[in-house]
Design an enzyme around this catalytic site. Structure first.
Site, mmCIF file in Angstrom:
data_model
loop_
_atom_site.group_PDB
_atom_site.id
_atom_site.type_symbol
_atom_site.label_atom_id
_atom_site.label_comp_id
_atom_site.label_asym_id
_atom_site.label_seq_id
_atom_site.Cartn_x
_atom_site.Cartn_y
_atom_site.Cartn_z
ATOM 1 N N SER A 1 0.839 -1.198 0.000
ATOM 2 C CA SER A 1 0.000 0.000 0.000
ATOM 3 C C SER A 1 0.873 1.246 0.000
ATOM 4 O O SER A 1 2.033 1.211 0.398
ATOM 5 C CB SER A 1 -0.919 0.008 1.226
ATOM 6 N N GLU B 1 -0.895 -5.069 6.113
ATOM 7 C CA GLU B 1 0.478 -5.163 5.623
ATOM 8 C C GLU B 1 1.273 -6.186 6.430
ATOM 9 O O GLU B 1 1.940 -7.066 5.866
ATOM 10 C CB GLU B 1 1.155 -3.788 5.693
#
Length: 249
Positions: A36, A113
């Site tokens: 991201s 993540e």
């Protein structure tokens, strides 16, 4: 030495260079973790172009924004499932040091993540030259926090010297920022973090902290732009031109 100040155009150019260098290590059949943030978005766009030209890969995104971008550029996506592991995850960092310890979560996606990167065989960080620092901590350290627990989390972080600030929405300044999971983000201002290996577990142990933004022992390598060139960094090794590598180092 402080991180270099870059113009927006230079920073975007460096992000594109780092993403292109990372793309060289993607092979047919790989299952990828898609990071991201703005540098990861460069990688996703370039990966999508390669998919359109016949590269066969699939992946899972670390945020809804990256998932939407991956769909737009035609990357086949996999839903979370037991046993799913990733050959390679490519993601950015808000800060990284010479040992490839990271601060992540500036975009609020640290939980997904860290989940995907822990399930990866190889985490490759891509970064422009401003992200490499001698000591972590100039960038605020994010925590993802369950809303009910917020007052006590703030007290605990303050006791650790973290000067916590609850992140507000990018679009509605009166509203608190919400993650993809509906949680809050607390940005902690510790200054220089001289012992991240000790601080990470202390933060993770606070009830209500879903995840903390120190990523320790996860990154195997990083591609960082230095003097205009993509350089490969690995812990304990001198930087080498990324162009010397044609597969995962």
């Amino acid at each position: 030495m402080p991180a270099p100040l870059l113009s927006p155009a230079t920073q975007e150019h460096e992000k594109a260079l780092a993403a292109a260098a990372a793309l060289r290590w993607v092979r047919d059949g790989m299952v990828l973790g898609l990071g991201s943030g703005s540098t990861s978005a460069q990688f996703i766009r370039q990966l999508g172009a390669a998919v359109q030209q016949g590269l066969k890969v699939s992946g899972t995104a670390t945020s809804l924004a990256s998932e939407n971008l991956a769909r737009q550029v035609g990357i086949p996506l996999l839903e979370p499932r037991r046993g799913l592991r990733f050959d390679l995850t490519v993601d950015g960092a808000d800060e990284l040091d010479g040992q490839l310890r990271l601060i992540k979560g500036g975009g609020g996606a640290l939980l997904r993540e860290k989940t995907i990167e822990t399930a990866s065989n190889y985490l490759l960080v891509v970064a422009d030259s401003s992200k490499l620092v001698p000591v972590l901590g100039d960038f605020p350290l994010p925590l993802e926090v369950v809303p009910f627990t917020l007052p006590w989390v703030l007290d605990a972080v303050q006791a650790l010297g973290g000067s916590p600030v609850v992140r507000t929405s990018l679009t509605e300044s009166a509203e608190q920022y919400r993650t993809d999971q509906g949680n809050l983000i607390v940005d902690c201002h510790f200054g220089q973090i001289t012992d991240p290996d000790a601080l990470g577990p202390q933060l993770q142990a606070i009830p209500g902290v879903v995840e903390q933004g120190l990523f320790l022992g996860l990154a195997k390598a990083a591609i960082v732009i230095q003097h205009g060139q993509p350089m490969l960094l690995k812990p304990g090794e001198a930087p080498r031109p990324a162009s010397e590598f044609t597969e995962l180092p």
